[in-house]
Design a protein around this motif. Structure first.
Motif, PDB file in Angstrom:
ATOM      1  N   ALA A  65      73.343  64.419  39.531  1.00 59.48           N
ATOM      2  CA  ALA A  65      72.393  65.281  40.121  1.00 59.48           C
ATOM      3  C   ALA A  65      71.372  65.912  39.125  1.00 59.48           C
ATOM      4  CB  ALA A  65      73.322  66.485  41.102  1.00 59.48           C
ATOM      5  N   TYR A  66      71.856  66.392  38.058  1.00 56.92           N
ATOM      6  CA  TYR A  66      71.044  67.098  37.109  1.00 56.92           C
ATOM      7  C   TYR A  66      70.041  65.932  36.353  1.00 56.92           C
ATOM      8  CZ  TYR A  66      69.737  69.046  32.179  1.00 56.92           C
ATOM      9  OH  TYR A  66      69.328  69.317  31.370  1.00 56.92           O
ATOM     10  N   VAL A  67      70.697  64.768  36.434  1.00 53.03           N
ATOM     11  CA  VAL A  67      69.618  63.982  35.725  1.00 53.03           C
ATOM     12  C   VAL A  67      68.522  63.368  37.109  1.00 53.03           C
ATOM     13  CG1 VAL A  67      69.321  61.097  34.993  1.00 53.03           C
ATOM     14  CG2 VAL A  67      71.110  62.766  34.164  1.00 53.03           C
ATOM     15  N   VAL A  68      68.873  63.553  38.134  1.00 51.82           N
ATOM     16  CA  VAL A  68      67.840  63.014  39.321  1.00 51.82           C
ATOM     17  C   VAL A  68      66.823  64.120  39.420  1.00 51.82           C
ATOM     18  CG1 VAL A  68      67.656  62.862  41.907  1.00 51.82           C
ATOM     19  CG2 VAL A  68      69.389  61.483  40.512  1.00 51.82           C
ATOM     20  N   VAL A  69      67.449  65.339  39.308  1.00 54.50           N
ATOM     21  CA  VAL A  69      66.446  66.713  39.424  1.00 54.50           C
ATOM     22  C   VAL A  69      65.467  66.708  38.230  1.00 54.50           C
ATOM     23  CG1 VAL A  69      66.061  68.955  39.576  1.00 54.50           C
ATOM     24  CG2 VAL A  69      67.877  67.831  41.015  1.00 54.50           C
ATOM     25  N   LEU A  70      65.981  66.289  36.979  1.00 56.40           N
ATOM     26  CA  LEU A  70      64.984  66.454  35.878  1.00 56.40           C
ATOM     27  C   LEU A  70      64.185  65.267  35.786  1.00 56.40           C
ATOM     28  CD1 LEU A  70      64.656  67.945  33.317  1.00 56.40           C
ATOM     29  CD2 LEU A  70      66.266  66.544  32.184  1.00 56.40           C
ATOM     30  N   ALA A  71      64.606  64.140  36.398  1.00 55.84           N
ATOM     31  CA  ALA A  71      63.732  62.977  36.354  1.00 55.84           C
ATOM     32  C   ALA A  71      62.592  63.254  37.353  1.00 55.84           C
ATOM     33  CB  ALA A  71      64.338  61.925  36.664  1.00 55.84           C
ATOM     34  N   ALA A  72      62.904  63.853  38.515  1.00 56.51           N
ATOM     35  CA  ALA A  72      62.008  64.114  39.622  1.00 56.51           C
ATOM     36  C   ALA A  72      60.880  65.018  38.824  1.00 56.51           C
ATOM     37  CB  ALA A  72      62.689  64.529  40.912  1.00 56.51           C
ATOM     38  N   GLY A  73      61.439  66.074  38.300  1.00 54.82           N
ATOM     39  CA  GLY A  73      60.565  66.845  37.434  1.00 54.82           C
ATOM     40  C   GLY A  73      59.527  66.315  36.597  1.00 54.82           C
ATOM     41  N   THR A  74      60.149  65.241  35.793  1.00 54.25           N
ATOM     42  CA  THR A  74      59.332  64.594  34.697  1.00 54.25           C
ATOM     43  C   THR A  74      58.201  63.903  35.441  1.00 54.25           C
ATOM     44  OG1 THR A  74      61.138  64.667  33.424  1.00 54.25           O
ATOM     45  CG2 THR A  74      59.373  62.844  32.897  1.00 54.25           C
ATOM     46  N   PHE A  75      58.595  63.046  36.845  1.00 54.82           N
ATOM     47  CA  PHE A  75      57.631  62.127  37.348  1.00 54.82           C
ATOM     48  C   PHE A  75      56.403  63.091  37.872  1.00 54.82           C
ATOM     49  CE2 PHE A  75      61.028  58.928  38.207  1.00 54.82           C
ATOM     50  CZ  PHE A  75      60.813  58.130  36.933  1.00 54.82           C
ATOM     51  N   ILE A  76      56.831  64.264  38.210  1.00 56.08           N
ATOM     52  CA  ILE A  76      55.743  65.262  39.033  1.00 56.08           C
ATOM     53  C   ILE A  76      54.854  65.726  37.880  1.00 56.08           C
ATOM     54  CG2 ILE A  76      55.338  67.519  40.219  1.00 56.08           C
ATOM     55  CD1 ILE A  76      58.056  66.993  41.673  1.00 56.08           C
ATOM     56  N   ALA A  77      55.569  65.907  36.780  1.00 60.10           N
ATOM     57  CA  ALA A  77      54.719  66.248  35.578  1.00 60.10           C
ATOM     58  C   ALA A  77      53.641  65.430  35.065  1.00 60.10           C
ATOM     59  CB  ALA A  77      55.491  66.889  34.510  1.00 60.10           C
ATOM     60  N   THR A  88      54.404  54.741  38.199  1.00 59.18           N
ATOM     61  CA  THR A  88      54.637  53.660  39.183  1.00 59.18           C
ATOM     62  C   THR A  88      55.265  52.639  37.934  1.00 59.18           C
ATOM     63  OG1 THR A  88      52.638  54.074  40.359  1.00 59.18           O
ATOM     64  CG2 THR A  88      53.553  51.627  40.228  1.00 59.18           C
ATOM     65  N   THR A  89      54.843  52.465  36.920  1.00 59.65           N
ATOM     66  CA  THR A  89      55.688  51.426  35.989  1.00 59.65           C
ATOM     67  C   THR A  89      56.915  51.708  35.771  1.00 59.65           C
ATOM     68  OG1 THR A  89      53.239  50.891  34.887  1.00 59.65           O
ATOM     69  CG2 THR A  89      55.387  50.072  33.871  1.00 59.65           C
ATOM     70  N   LEU A  90      57.363  52.902  35.406  1.00 66.28           N
ATOM     71  CA  LEU A  90      58.535  53.470  35.346  1.00 66.28           C
ATOM     72  C   LEU A  90      59.440  53.373  36.606  1.00 66.28           C
ATOM     73  CD1 LEU A  90      57.948  56.826  33.372  1.00 66.28           C
ATOM     74  CD2 LEU A  90      59.027  54.526  32.430  1.00 66.28           C
ATOM     75  N   LEU A  91      58.911  53.616  37.778  1.00 67.89           N
ATOM     76  CA  LEU A  91      59.719  53.384  38.974  1.00 67.89           C
ATOM     77  C   LEU A  91      59.908  51.895  39.176  1.00 67.89           C
ATOM     78  CD1 LEU A  91      58.024  55.921  41.332  1.00 67.89           C
ATOM     79  CD2 LEU A  91      60.474  56.156  39.999  1.00 67.89           C
ATOM     80  N   ALA A  92      58.962  51.081  38.979  1.00 69.03           N
ATOM     81  CA  ALA A  92      59.150  49.706  39.223  1.00 69.03           C
ATOM     82  C   ALA A  92      60.168  49.181  38.257  1.00 69.03           C
ATOM     83  CB  ALA A  92      57.735  49.080  39.096  1.00 69.03           C
ATOM     84  N   GLY A  93      60.143  49.699  36.870  1.00 72.91           N
ATOM     85  CA  GLY A  93      60.882  48.996  36.085  1.00 72.91           C
ATOM     86  C   GLY A  93      62.408  49.445  36.052  1.00 72.91           C
ATOM     87  N   ALA A  94      62.642  50.960  36.637  1.00 67.83           N
ATOM     88  CA  ALA A  94      63.850  51.162  36.873  1.00 67.83           C
ATOM     89  C   ALA A  94      64.674  50.619  38.124  1.00 67.83           C
ATOM     90  CB  ALA A  94      63.825  52.607  37.138  1.00 67.83           C
TER      91      ALA A  94
END
Length: 294
Positions: A65-77, A88-94
């Motif tokens: 949960a910590y990683v998901v919230v932190l990743a979401a904040g990073t993508f928003i930033a 988009t590239t990061l999400l596709a690669g993941a």
């Protein structure tokens, strides 16, 4: 060169507000992620009733949960900085990496998910006696991948959690008591009412019996050499020797009581018929044979 450097400077100045906002978003996401991690851990501990084996699961889910919230904040930033293509590239690669890993480690993933679900459901704990997948013994360790059971013969069996989760589980320690079913028989010439009374009195006198439940006796069949019955009584159960000791004491007490009251426990009897058409006893057959020889 001068013009290019000046252009970079102007871009940086224009980007500074968004950069500050992005940094604040990451900091806020990190703070929220820590709060979410603590909340998820408390909820998981409450759901699993603070079971010892569920502690690792609670920590793991809280970390996810910590990683998901932190990743979401990073993508928003990154989106604030105008790096939508990067996001988009990061999400596709993941997604591609996750799909590949899912196919490559599907067995490990299924065992892991089963371990998480078992920790939440809590069907048994370490130290309890269970039977599953054809193995019966004491649970020694629960991990996110497998369950370790030590059989009564001393062997350690490692069973993947997916198989434990999918197969029936018999928990002998959950209720802390167990019923002993003792089969026996009496002769056809014995008084069945007397045999029942003597047997019940013998078992009711055992110290190992749980007195909160009555002793029961049921005649169930006409056997080859005896009329068979089943004695049923309950014992407090925490380890396998509790059951075995109660069963052993019951057998000895029943044998002594029947001997004292002249009640027989027949052994199997077979009658051999040597006549070609039946009905000829062995002694007569021997007599006829001896006469023929004479």
């Amino acid at each position: 060169m001068v013009d290019k450097v000046e252009g970079w400077g102007r871009d940086i100045v224009l980007l500074l507000p968004n950069l500050v906002i992005a940094i604040l978003i990451v900091i806020a996401a990190a703070f929220v992620a820590r709060v979410v991690r603590g909340g998820v851990r408390k909820v998981m501990e409450r759901v699993t009733n603070h079971a010892p084996q569920a502690k690792n699961v609670a920590n793991l889910i809280a970390t996810l949960a910590y990683v998901v919230v932190l990743a979401a904040g990073t993508f928003i930033a990154l989106g604030t900085l105008g790096a939508d293509d990067v996001v988009t590239t990061l999400l596709a690669g993941a997604g591609v990496v996750g799909l590949a890993l899912g196919f490559a480690f599907q067995d490990i993933a299924s065992n892991f998910i089963a371990g998480v679900l078992m920790a939440v459901r809590n069907p048994f704990v370490v130290g309890q006696i269970v039977e599953t997948n054809g193995y019966m013994g004491t649970v020694k360790e629960l991990t996110l991948r497998s369950t370790l059971i030590e059989t009564f013969q001393g062997q350690t069996v490692i069973i993947p959690n997916a198989k434990v989760f999918q197969e029936p589980i018999v928990n002998f320690s959950a209720t802390r008591h167990r019923r002993v079913d003792l089969g026996c028989g009496v002769g056809y010439g014995d008084d069945l009412e007397k045999a029942e009374r003597v047997a019940l009195e013998a078992i009711e006198g055992l110290d190992v019996r749980n007195t909160s439940r009555p002793v029961q006796l049921y005649y169930n069949e006409f056997g080859d050499s005896s009329i068979n019955f089943t004695l049923r009584f309950w014992v407090d159960f925490s380890k396998q020797t509790d059951f075995l000791d109660a069963q052993s004491q019951a057998i000895k007490a029943l044998k002594v009581a029947f001997d004292q009251n002249e009640i027989t426990i027949p052994f199997p009897i077979r009658t051999l018929d040597f006549g070609p058409n039946g009905g000829v006893a062995l002694s007569e057959m021997q007599l006829n044979t001896s006469r023929g020889d004479a």
